[in-house]
Enzyme design. Sequence first.
Site, PDB file in Angstrom:
ATOM      1  N   CYS A   1       0.865  -1.164   0.000  1.00 57.11           N
ATOM      2  CA  CYS A   1       0.000   0.000   0.000  1.00 57.11           C
ATOM      3  C   CYS A   1       0.905   1.218   0.000  1.00 57.11           C
ATOM      4  O   CYS A   1       2.102   1.110   0.250  1.00 57.11           O
ATOM      5  CB  CYS A   1      -0.869   0.019   1.245  1.00 57.11           C
ATOM      6  SG  CYS A   1      -1.816  -1.485   1.481  1.00 57.11           S
TER       7      CYS A   1
ATOM      8  N   ARG B   1       2.193   0.738  -6.025  1.00 57.72           N
ATOM      9  CA  ARG B   1       2.374  -0.107  -4.843  1.00 57.72           C
ATOM     10  C   ARG B   1       1.114  -0.890  -4.503  1.00 57.72           C
ATOM     11  O   ARG B   1       1.166  -1.879  -3.790  1.00 57.72           O
ATOM     12  CB  ARG B   1       2.751   0.756  -3.632  1.00 57.72           C
ATOM     13  CG  ARG B   1       4.080   1.446  -3.767  1.00 57.72           C
ATOM     14  CD  ARG B   1       4.308   2.298  -2.555  1.00 57.72           C
ATOM     15  NE  ARG B   1       4.487   1.490  -1.374  1.00 57.72           N
ATOM     16  CZ  ARG B   1       5.650   1.176  -0.851  1.00 57.72           C
ATOM     17  NH1 ARG B   1       6.745   1.609  -1.402  1.00 57.72           N
ATOM     18  NH2 ARG B   1       5.730   0.443   0.234  1.00 57.72           N
TER      19      ARG B   1
ATOM     20  N   TRP C   1      -3.883  -1.939  -1.123  1.00 54.63           N
ATOM     21  CA  TRP C   1      -3.839  -3.263  -1.745  1.00 54.63           C
ATOM     22  C   TRP C   1      -4.344  -4.202  -0.659  1.00 54.63           C
ATOM     23  O   TRP C   1      -3.675  -4.405   0.352  1.00 54.63           O
ATOM     24  CB  TRP C   1      -2.411  -3.579  -2.162  1.00 54.63           C
ATOM     25  CG  TRP C   1      -2.244  -4.855  -2.920  1.00 54.63           C
ATOM     26  CD1 TRP C   1      -2.386  -5.026  -4.262  1.00 54.63           C
ATOM     27  CD2 TRP C   1      -1.860  -6.130  -2.393  1.00 54.63           C
ATOM     28  NE1 TRP C   1      -2.123  -6.333  -4.599  1.00 54.63           N
ATOM     29  CE2 TRP C   1      -1.796  -7.030  -3.481  1.00 54.63           C
ATOM     30  CE3 TRP C   1      -1.563  -6.606  -1.115  1.00 54.63           C
ATOM     31  CZ2 TRP C   1      -1.449  -8.363  -3.319  1.00 54.63           C
ATOM     32  CZ3 TRP C   1      -1.226  -7.940  -0.952  1.00 54.63           C
ATOM     33  CH2 TRP C   1      -1.164  -8.795  -2.061  1.00 54.63           C
TER      34      TRP C   1
ATOM     35  N   ASN D   1       0.099   1.067   6.544  1.00 54.16           N
ATOM     36  CA  ASN D   1       0.625  -0.044   5.732  1.00 54.16           C
ATOM     37  C   ASN D   1       1.092  -1.118   6.697  1.00 54.16           C
ATOM     38  O   ASN D   1       1.688  -0.789   7.728  1.00 54.16           O
ATOM     39  CB  ASN D   1       1.850   0.391   4.926  1.00 54.16           C
ATOM     40  CG  ASN D   1       1.489   1.238   3.746  1.00 54.16           C
ATOM     41  OD1 ASN D   1       0.318   1.441   3.456  1.00 54.16           O
ATOM     42  ND2 ASN D   1       2.501   1.741   3.074  1.00 54.16           N
ATOM     43  N   GLY D   2       0.916  -2.382   6.327  1.00 58.76           N
ATOM     44  CA  GLY D   2       1.388  -3.463   7.193  1.00 58.76           C
ATOM     45  C   GLY D   2       0.213  -4.266   7.719  1.00 58.76           C
ATOM     46  O   GLY D   2      -0.920  -4.143   7.228  1.00 58.76           O
TER      47      GLY D   2
ATOM     48  N   GLU E   1      11.196 -16.855 -15.983  1.00 59.88           N
ATOM     49  CA  GLU E   1      10.942 -15.414 -15.992  1.00 59.88           C
ATOM     50  C   GLU E   1      10.018 -15.033 -17.161  1.00 59.88           C
ATOM     51  O   GLU E   1       9.121 -14.204 -16.995  1.00 59.88           O
ATOM     52  CB  GLU E   1      12.289 -14.670 -16.072  1.00 59.88           C
ATOM     53  CG  GLU E   1      12.202 -13.156 -16.157  1.00 59.88           C
ATOM     54  CD  GLU E   1      11.522 -12.476 -14.981  1.00 59.88           C
ATOM     55  OE1 GLU E   1      11.192 -13.150 -13.979  1.00 59.88           O
ATOM     56  OE2 GLU E   1      11.273 -11.268 -15.084  1.00 59.88           O
TER      57      GLU E   1
ATOM     58  N   LYS F   1       6.447 -13.209 -16.652  1.00 65.77           N
ATOM     59  CA  LYS F   1       6.084 -11.926 -17.285  1.00 65.77           C
ATOM     60  C   LYS F   1       4.738 -12.046 -17.972  1.00 65.77           C
ATOM     61  O   LYS F   1       3.887 -11.183 -17.840  1.00 65.77           O
ATOM     62  CB  LYS F   1       7.134 -11.490 -18.320  1.00 65.77           C
ATOM     63  CG  LYS F   1       8.443 -10.954 -17.810  1.00 65.77           C
ATOM     64  CD  LYS F   1       8.371  -9.646 -17.068  1.00 65.77           C
ATOM     65  CE  LYS F   1       8.075  -9.824 -15.618  1.00 65.77           C
ATOM     66  NZ  LYS F   1       9.115  -9.923 -14.667  1.00 65.77           N
TER      67      LYS F   1
ATOM     68  N   GLU G   1       1.741 -12.483 -15.384  1.00 70.59           N
ATOM     69  CA  GLU G   1       1.376 -11.377 -14.499  1.00 70.59           C
ATOM     70  C   GLU G   1       0.764 -10.193 -15.231  1.00 70.59           C
ATOM     71  O   GLU G   1      -0.029  -9.467 -14.651  1.00 70.59           O
ATOM     72  CB  GLU G   1       2.530 -10.943 -13.579  1.00 70.59           C
ATOM     73  CG  GLU G   1       3.710 -10.296 -14.217  1.00 70.59           C
ATOM     74  CD  GLU G   1       4.799  -9.938 -13.203  1.00 70.59           C
ATOM     75  OE1 GLU G   1       4.527  -9.747 -12.022  1.00 70.59           O
ATOM     76  OE2 GLU G   1       5.963  -9.855 -13.639  1.00 70.59           O
TER      77      GLU G   1
ATOM     78  N   HIS H   1       8.879 -35.386 -18.717  1.00 68.93           N
ATOM     79  CA  HIS H   1       8.426 -36.010 -17.465  1.00 68.93           C
ATOM     80  C   HIS H   1       7.035 -35.519 -17.057  1.00 68.93           C
ATOM     81  O   HIS H   1       6.643 -35.681 -15.899  1.00 68.93           O
ATOM     82  CB  HIS H   1       9.438 -35.726 -16.352  1.00 68.93           C
ATOM     83  CG  HIS H   1      10.791 -36.302 -16.640  1.00 68.93           C
ATOM     84  ND1 HIS H   1      11.035 -37.653 -16.616  1.00 68.93           N
ATOM     85  CD2 HIS H   1      11.955 -35.714 -17.009  1.00 68.93           C
ATOM     86  CE1 HIS H   1      12.307 -37.883 -16.934  1.00 68.93           C
ATOM     87  NE2 HIS H   1      12.882 -36.717 -17.181  1.00 68.93           N
TER      88      HIS H   1
ATOM     89  N   LYS I   1       3.728  -3.598  -6.528  1.00 62.57           N
ATOM     90  CA  LYS I   1       5.145  -3.508  -6.867  1.00 62.57           C
ATOM     91  C   LYS I   1       6.013  -4.031  -5.736  1.00 62.57           C
ATOM     92  O   LYS I   1       6.990  -4.718  -5.946  1.00 62.57           O
ATOM     93  CB  LYS I   1       5.488  -2.053  -7.199  1.00 62.57           C
ATOM     94  CG  LYS I   1       6.943  -1.829  -7.601  1.00 62.57           C
ATOM     95  CD  LYS I   1       7.252  -2.523  -8.916  1.00 62.57           C
ATOM     96  CE  LYS I   1       8.684  -2.345  -9.363  1.00 62.57           C
ATOM     97  NZ  LYS I   1       9.022  -3.366 -10.383  1.00 62.57           N
TER      98      LYS I   1
HETATM   99  O1  M6R Z   1      11.328  -5.902  -4.881  1.00 62.97           O
HETATM  100  P1  M6R Z   1      11.655  -7.377  -4.990  1.00 62.97           P
HETATM  101  O2  M6R Z   1      12.667  -7.665  -6.036  1.00 62.97           O
HETATM  102  O3  M6R Z   1      12.012  -7.990  -3.673  1.00 62.97           O
HETATM  103  O4  M6R Z   1      10.282  -8.032  -5.454  1.00 62.97           O
HETATM  104  C1  M6R Z   1      10.156  -9.420  -5.553  1.00 62.97           C
HETATM  105  C2  M6R Z   1       8.899  -9.810  -6.304  1.00 62.97           C
HETATM  106  O5  M6R Z   1       7.760  -9.355  -5.621  1.00 62.97           O
HETATM  107  C3  M6R Z   1       8.885  -9.240  -7.725  1.00 62.97           C
HETATM  108  O6  M6R Z   1      10.015  -9.630  -8.445  1.00 62.97           O
HETATM  109  C4  M6R Z   1       7.631  -9.722  -8.479  1.00 62.97           C
HETATM  110  O7  M6R Z   1       7.684 -11.090  -8.714  1.00 62.97           O
HETATM  111  C5  M6R Z   1       7.468  -8.939  -9.777  1.00 62.97           C
HETATM  112  N1  M6R Z   1       6.097  -8.562  -9.963  1.00 62.97           N
HETATM  113  C6  M6R Z   1       7.884  -9.696 -10.979  1.00 62.97           C
HETATM  114  O8  M6R Z   1       7.716  -8.985 -12.156  1.00 62.97           O
END
Ligand code: M6R
Length: 615
Positions: A2, A27, A77, A103-104, A488, A492, A495, A511, A610
């Site tokens: 958040c 965020r 969030w 936040n938290g 990765e 991408k 997400e 497998h 984020k």
């Molecule tokens: O800020 P960080 O690198 O610790 O974040 C880790 C993950 O939350 C972050 O890489 C997430 O998987 C991204 N949305 C990937 O694109």
Amino acid sequence: MCGIVGYIGTKDAKEVLLDGLARLEYRGYDSAGVALMEKDGTLSIEKQVGKIANLRNAVFRRFHNQCFTIGIGHTRWATHGGVTKENAHPHLSASGRIALVHNGIIENYMTLKQYLLKKGYTFVSETDTEVLVHLIEDFYKKEGNRNLQSAVMEALKVVEGTYGIAVVCSDEPYKIVAARNGSPLVIGIGEGEMFVASDVNALLPYTRNVIYLEDKELVVLKSENYKAYDLDYQRIDKEIVRVEWDLSAIELGGFETYMEKEIFEQPEAISNALRGRVHVEEGMVKFGGLNMTDDELREVHRIVITACGTSWHAALIGKYLIERFGEIPVEVDYASEFRYRNPILKKNDLVLVISQSGETADTLEALREAKRKGVKVLGMTNVVGSTIARESDGGIYLHAGPEIGVASTKAFTNQVASLILFAIYLGRLKNMSLYEGQRLLKELSTIPEKIKAILEQKSLIMDMAKKYSESKNFLYLGRGFNYPVALEGALKLKEISYIHAEGYPAAEMKHGPIALIDEFMPVVFIAPKDALYEKVVSNIHEVKARHGKVIAILSEKDEHVLKYVDDVLYIPQTFEEFSPLLTVVPLQMLAYEIARLRGLDVDKPRNLAKSVTVE
Ligand code: M6R
């Protein structure tokens, strides 16, 4: 995850808060709200579900000719409670005098809620946060309704969990009280005005002089001054840090989205990661902040890398790199598993934590667990002054510049580039020759230009995206250094386009996942010319034999498999150890173009944030 922003000063607080919230929207963004206060203490709350634009419209409709000198805002969030106006922040105390953004997670909120219910408090939301605002009011009343600072301090003493909070009270309309434990909070110092935010991005248009709060610290902001305390009322001197990031670096600069801008910034970002560190003539890498001597590094018997999401994928590549160049065994662990697994760490182990934001809760707790066990921890982060950067014994900054798009792109390539540098550094402390160091670093310096050549294939990738944007599933396959790239690429795509995608080591396909293959299944093969190339080509044949659609990422001039693939994207030739820096770029672009064709908001994909600062 958040976002918080608070302002006190002579500007119109509603403008500052809405601008700051827009900068923090990445965020978390399911709802947002502001508490605005006039000089006489009149407190007004406005909240809206959805994006900040909804809140902006509502605020300007309702308060178009009113000016506020103090306010707090929040972009949410959801964790506890669904996405509703009632659950959005700020939350108000029962009397309507105290407003709070948080936040938290308040972990003992159920116990506190029972206590408050018995005392006659009623709750309008399902959040853990509302407990805290009632608790603060409870202490405020006990103290004769005159000291917001001590009411907040006393409430925080009984709270368990994490918080970054900002609180205002209509009886004291000349101060904001803010505090942190486990959720980042930064104070911005202006002239005749003060700011508080969960992220420095919100402050950059107004000030570059900031203070980072540490856990269990509280600050009282007035327009002319600030005072910091620990929770025992002791004053603390805080260092003022100057932020060097440029505002233009976080604006769009001609691109339609931050994600696209960040993909295209990769050549420059990698150059920044290499600058000053690569010394080709000496075949050496130099780092400023490792805080470990060469002898200490030579003594390291094992490295454990821990991270989440995309950073975890970079960590997997780091394992291949460090084992090959640095000759040190490496284990890679999800931070969320590491922290609860009672990991066995020995005297000569080194823990490396990787995090773009430097604030990911699981990664931060993994770091703390490693430190509790007495091993050295290096941090690899992008955000200077982030909690992970500050709590690590030493580290390597990524120098990728601010990454705003939720899907990580340039931070990933800078993580891989930084891991390459670190692995070469370790190698040169051991058996790597001068010649080999020179050879590697010379090639590494060509990577930014090679990425530029890939970026020029945008229109080809757009055409390819059109062919596959309606697919329901994707499989991504790669081996060796490009197995983590397969993971990765799949991440991408899922997400930002919400298409189901799986990444797998190519040889593992037989497998299980091979059962999924039919004429509707696009399979992305990452098959540059490397030691495992021929084996990956066999896997391509296996997919084609089952009528799968093959998209291949190949080294330039490779025509060997052309007749077995449906689509191809070429990357320039490089050493296999550096190939992830190139192979991932077309995968980022493909995911991006598919998501855009599907009409999706790539910078703010649904349900994601984020920076994941809750566990
Ligand atoms: O800020 P960080 O690198 O610790 O974040 C880790 C993950 O939350 C972050 O890489 C997430 O998987 C991204 N949305 C990937 O694109």
